[in-house]
Design an enzyme around this catalytic site. Sequence first.
Site: not given
Lengths: 759, 64
Positions: A630, A47, A448
């Site tokens: 991953d 922000c 995986d």
Amino acid sequence: MSCCAPSAELALAMADPHTANEEVLLASRIIGDGVRQTDLSVPGIHCGGCIQKVEVALGALPGVEKARVNLSSKRVAIRWQADKPPAPFIETLNKIGYDAYLHDAGTDKTEETLKELIRALAVAGFAASNIMLLSVSVWSGADAPIRDMFHWISALIAFPALIYSGRVFFSSAWRALRHGQTNMDVPISIGVLLALGMSLYETFHHEAHAYFDAAISLLFFLLIGRTLDHMMRERARTAVRGLARLSSRGALVVQDDGTHAYLPVNEIRPNMHILLAAGERVPVDARVETGQSEIDCALVSGESLPQPVAPGAALSAGTLNLTGPLTIVATAAAKDSFLAEMVRMMEAAEAGRSVYRRVSDSASRLYAPVVHVTALLTFIGWMIVEGDLHRAATIAIAVLIITCPCALGLAVPMVQVVAARHLFESGVIVKDGGALERIAKVDTVIFDKTGTLTMDRLRLMNRNDIDLAALAIAASIAAHSRHPYSRALVAAGRDNAVTPVALNDLSEQPGAGMQATIGTTTYRLGRADWALTAAAEQSATTGVVLSENGRLRATFRFDSDLRPDVREAVLAMSNQGCRVEIMSGDRDEPVRHLASDLGLAYRAGVSPADKAKHIADLTEAGHRVLMVGDGLNDAPALAAAHASMAPATAADVGRNAADLVFLHDSLLAVAQAIAVARNARHLVRQNLMLAIGYNAIAVPIAILGHVTPLVAAVAMSTSSLLVIANALRLQGWRSRKEPRGRAPAGDISGRALAMEKAR
Amino acid sequence: MTDYFFLIPVALALGAIALGAFMWSLRSGQYDDLAGAAERILFESRDGPDNTARAHGDKPSHRN
């Protein structure tokens, strides 16, 4: 508390004190006048408050001329004086609670392409609106001299605009033709250029019909589709690039004269001595020389638990040193290391995969010859019937204009952009439109285990065997360490709401554990052979222990936690008609455990090459595989699969190889991606049908010679708008389905926030 | 008829000016951070558009 104030404790935990200044220097670039620029990616900026905090903190550093935050791409550009050493940018940001990573410079070429497209779009828009304005008066019956004048003005605007904005298509068409292929841009280019040529001829000879408006508005619509497509890919790239880098850029090397130097990874040679601090990744394949520590191999081999290492142990590049400082000897250069090996296998796997042709390309392969043959036949037909060369040519070109794949060019990208935006909002990044087309067709999903089905953090497994008092002591000691086991203990303590105990004389023994005293009692938390004095007890105990003056107090067992919604996701995928299996590099036992728990087929202890081979075999057998993984060891499999997905926590290589990246913890993202992709495929087909239907009506009219510039403009605009409107239906589709879904939107975004904070 | 002689050039010039303004704003990096610009309007300090983008685009020879 606002979104932009991550807790100080978190910042402390994430701080990486070893990002050497040399590394900052390596990643910076000179922008002239003795000023260097460093780009950092700071995913925590949310922000206006964050912007100010970051800019003020960085601006106050010595030597910094200017720090500018880009909120959209969550990056900071820091300009600093090149004659001074770089200030500790990353440390400063960590201190005020933001994670920061070095951002690769020199990957900004695509931004230039986007600007090029937008410029072309602006010019086309300007020209189209002005020419349309003039054309309206021509259509409404302007008399001959005014019509002529307006045609000339249109020509003056259209000619440069078409050449400028059309380059995008002309150059792509030319490339395709030169290689003896054809793509969507070939019929577009031919249509536009012929329309321009004919209109110029008509204008020159004071004829009634000029197609400048059709040609330029055609280009305008097509550029909209092209730009949207590019923006989607660009956004995905930025988002993926913004994630943390996991491979190291360099390492601290002990030189022959005993001094230390920070060398980039590719300058490290075998037999160099490297100082590896706790929290750093191993830069190249190496052997431990001195020191004891534990190594996190989750991303490299799929082992979920930290592995102890001692002098002599071999380390793969990319593994993470957890506890103690190590001196390691490089055994291979970067180009021969595990990482590079994986990249090579990935390239091989990619080369082996059959080239996927995107829907729009295969449509245009059918389309171009049909259109050109139709135009040619029209020309021949009119020559036979009337023998008027000019009239025959005019009508043939009108056929080309009316069939120009305006709707076709928009039909596919529009749907894919809407779909990608949807997925983006729920935390899935789509790399390009082709990925959506491919993922829609999968029938087998292979997961995986470590880091994909499970989270990359550990959980205390035997909580019920441990008395609360012991857990309280262990959690209090563990709160002072960043070791994965410690974090799991702290989490377990928090879940059981234990009261923290006051500790004295806290110390950490690298590679062994932590020690503290309470009153006169000494507690040790760590390896059994270090914490326990009795040899018999030492050998009988495995795992992490808490000892009280050398006697066993409690043992702790850990394993990685399942991702949220694993069961729901597996169920959803089965309902979508996909076969789900597990393929892991981890040992048989934990994989079997998980697989039987979920009721899935599994393979354990699979090497990276075998992972890729298994997928190739399945592909051979006619299956289309979605690989979700991953680790570095999954990267070749990701590349070999028909489509691939990786969590945001994945290794760089895997994340770059994957078609889709999901940011949130929940595994439902995979099922959702498949669902959205299938909806998108449905809409793409509808849109192609609409485009064909339009041609079926418009082409006969054109062949009969009834198409005037007015008819062409109306027909093309209507079909384009129709296709866009149809694509936007994807949005409504999903929001209607949302309430019935198992994970309401609020839940997902809440989790996203938690996840983003945790990173 | 004579009206055209100034009306059309005026119309075209207005369009061209708008196009030029758009090109300028694009080049000076005003579209680089739309989300950030929306927030920066609330800052009290003086804060013009940034020219980082220009440094990106105009001096490619200095990249390393």
